[in-house]
Design a protein around this motif. Structure first.
Motif, PDB file in Angstrom:
ATOM      1  N   UNK A 129       0.825  -1.134  -0.156  1.00 17.52           N
ATOM      2  CA  UNK A 129      -0.172   0.115   0.106  1.00 17.52           C
ATOM      3  C   UNK A 129       0.805   1.165  -0.020  1.00 17.52           C
ATOM      4  N   UNK A 130       0.676   1.858  -0.947  1.00 18.62           N
ATOM      5  CA  UNK A 130       1.442   3.513  -0.847  1.00 18.62           C
ATOM      6  C   UNK A 130       0.694   4.673  -1.153  1.00 18.62           C
ATOM      7  N   UNK A 131       0.966   5.483  -0.418  1.00 20.29           N
ATOM      8  CA  UNK A 131       0.189   6.981  -0.259  1.00 20.29           C
ATOM      9  C   UNK A 131       1.171   8.027   0.226  1.00 20.29           C
TER      10      UNK A 131
ATOM     11  N   UNK B 240      -4.727   6.235  -1.846  1.00 22.65           N
ATOM     12  CA  UNK B 240      -4.129   5.303  -1.554  1.00 22.65           C
ATOM     13  C   UNK B 240      -4.067   4.094  -2.855  1.00 22.65           C
ATOM     14  N   UNK B 241      -2.863   3.573  -3.046  1.00 24.03           N
ATOM     15  CA  UNK B 241      -2.757   2.634  -4.059  1.00 24.03           C
ATOM     16  C   UNK B 241      -2.162   1.369  -3.457  1.00 24.03           C
TER      17      UNK B 241
ATOM     18  N   UNK C 210      -3.582  -0.600  -8.063  1.00 23.34           N
ATOM     19  CA  UNK C 210      -5.093  -0.713  -7.738  1.00 23.34           C
ATOM     20  C   UNK C 210      -5.518   0.362  -6.735  1.00 23.34           C
ATOM     21  N   UNK C 211      -6.785   0.922  -6.927  1.00 21.72           N
ATOM     22  CA  UNK C 211      -7.341   1.680  -5.530  1.00 21.72           C
ATOM     23  C   UNK C 211      -7.274   0.560  -4.542  1.00 21.72           C
ATOM     24  N   UNK C 212      -7.044   1.497  -3.214  1.00 24.24           N
ATOM     25  CA  UNK C 212      -7.185   0.631  -2.237  1.00 24.24           C
ATOM     26  C   UNK C 212      -8.517   0.830  -1.293  1.00 24.24           C
TER      27      UNK C 212
ATOM     28  N   UNK D 103      -7.069   7.795  -9.913  1.00 23.54           N
ATOM     29  CA  UNK D 103      -6.074   8.806 -10.598  1.00 23.54           C
ATOM     30  C   UNK D 103      -4.634   8.473 -10.069  1.00 23.54           C
ATOM     31  N   UNK D 104      -4.520   8.358  -8.756  1.00 25.86           N
ATOM     32  CA  UNK D 104      -3.068   8.012  -8.186  1.00 25.86           C
ATOM     33  C   UNK D 104      -2.593   6.656  -8.490  1.00 25.86           C
TER      34      UNK D 104
END
Length: 350
Positions: free
Chosen positions: A155-157, A293-294, A306-308, A327-328
């Motif tokens: 997970x990345x943000x 969040x991705x 993906x979207x999280x 979008x992210x």
């Protein structure tokens, strides 16, 4: 390089088609990539109406037929949804099968190198399983069809990046699956991912499993017997890593920049701090103002972001879902595809 990004529609009864439409309304997305949606074109046309969008849908049967022009969404038309039976917010085998086929096709074309990266909208696990596809989630589907054994969810943000040693299993099973080999694998995967994101010599924090990371064996011995040996081996291999660390302080420090990435031992240990940062609930409207969040699957031969967040059945068809995470996720896929291309070219030159 402007990569071709394959975007799956997710569950057609959920918010996936809506957030794709909203995201592709932005011309900036077309400035950085060539997006191609994998869906039933009729589902995407319905999403245009839900979002009150002036965009158009252009069905295609092959990647080469897409034009990638802002204002028209190219859709690799799978023709797999009976619109007369589709109900927003409802679990169904039909919707689950359509979502699954979208994912399967995008994996197939990514492996064939017809597209450069994949982005997935949310699926409903119950619907997918009702359709006879017995997978716990996207991560497991990708692992199966790419024949990958060592993969993990990241997970990345912004400042917080969290990889998981275990994901969609019971907590009882997770404890048994946390082995020295598995923890070491995800440390390596996280390190390599940070390099792909442009972070040199990333500092990694590894969470403990038990309260206070076991506190010297007072609250369980998994931290000393399984996690600590993995950390020591990673350090011996040259990784900048610390742990096992009490998770109640690890994530707080990571958010402030002390660590470039964190290793979580099980699903909720990593998801809860991540969603506290990226999800903004509005108590007055009783809706999320923003869902960021991705989710990145690491270790695959292809790129998947993906979207999280989930299908949000409760608001599907209302046109109020936030497209921020989509979008992210697209921007992360673009960055990873471009870095992968540059690395491949550098390897050829060397």
């Amino acid at each position: 390089m402007k990569p071709i990004i394959g975007i799956t529609m997710g569950d057609p009864a959920g918010i996936g088609p809506e957030i794709i439409v909203k995201s592709l309304t932005n011309a900036s997305v077309y400035d950085i990539c060539n997006p191609l949606v994998f869906a039933d074109a009729r589902v995407m046309k319905a999403a245009l109406k839900v979002c009150k969008s002036n965009l158009r849908i252009r069905p295609v049967e092959q990647v080469k037929d897409a034009r990638f022009e802002h204002g028209t969404i190219d859709v690799f038309d799978l023709k797999n949804v009976d619109m007369a039976q589709l109900e927003y917010g409802k679990v169904s085998a039909m919707a689950g099968n359509a979502a699954f086929e979208s994912v399967h096709k995008v994996i197939e074309l990514a492996l064939a190198k017809e597209i450069d990266a994949t982005v997935t909208a949310p699926i409903n696990k119950e619907s997918v399983n009702l359709a006879g596809h017995h997978f716990a989630g996207h991560t497991e589907i990708y692992g199966h069809f790419t024949k990958t054994k060592k993969f993990a969810m990241l997970l990345a943000d912004e400042a917080l990046r969290v990889i998981h040693a275990t994901t969609h299993v019971s907590l009882r099973q997770a404890v048994d699956l946390i082995t020295t080999e598995r923890v070491l694998d995800v440390i390596r995967l996280l390190h390599d991912a940070c390099l792909q994101f442009g972070i040199n010599n990333p500092k990694i924090g590894v969470a403990g499993l038990n309260p206070h990371a076991g506190d010297g064996g007072l609250f369980g011995d998994e931290d000393e017997k399984q996690i600590l040996p993995a950390v020591k081996q990673a350090q011996a291999e040259g990784y900048n890593v610390e742990g096992p660390l009490p998770p109640d302080t690890l994530f707080a420090k990571a958010i402030q920049g002390k660590y470039d990435g964190c290793v979580a031992m099980y699903h909720d240990q990593g998801h809860i701090p991540f969603k506290l940062v990226g999800f903004k609930w509005n108590n007055e409207t009783q809706n999320m103002d923003s869902v960021k969040g991705v989710n990145v699957t690491l270790g695959l031969p292809i790129i998947r972001t993906s979207v999280d967040h989930g299908t949000a059945f409760e608001i599907a068809g209302k046109g109020i879902a936030s497209e921020d995470a989509m979008t992210i996720a697209i921007s992360y896929a673009v960055k990873m595809a471009q870095n992968k291309k540059r690395n491949q070219e550098a390897g050829v030159r060397n």
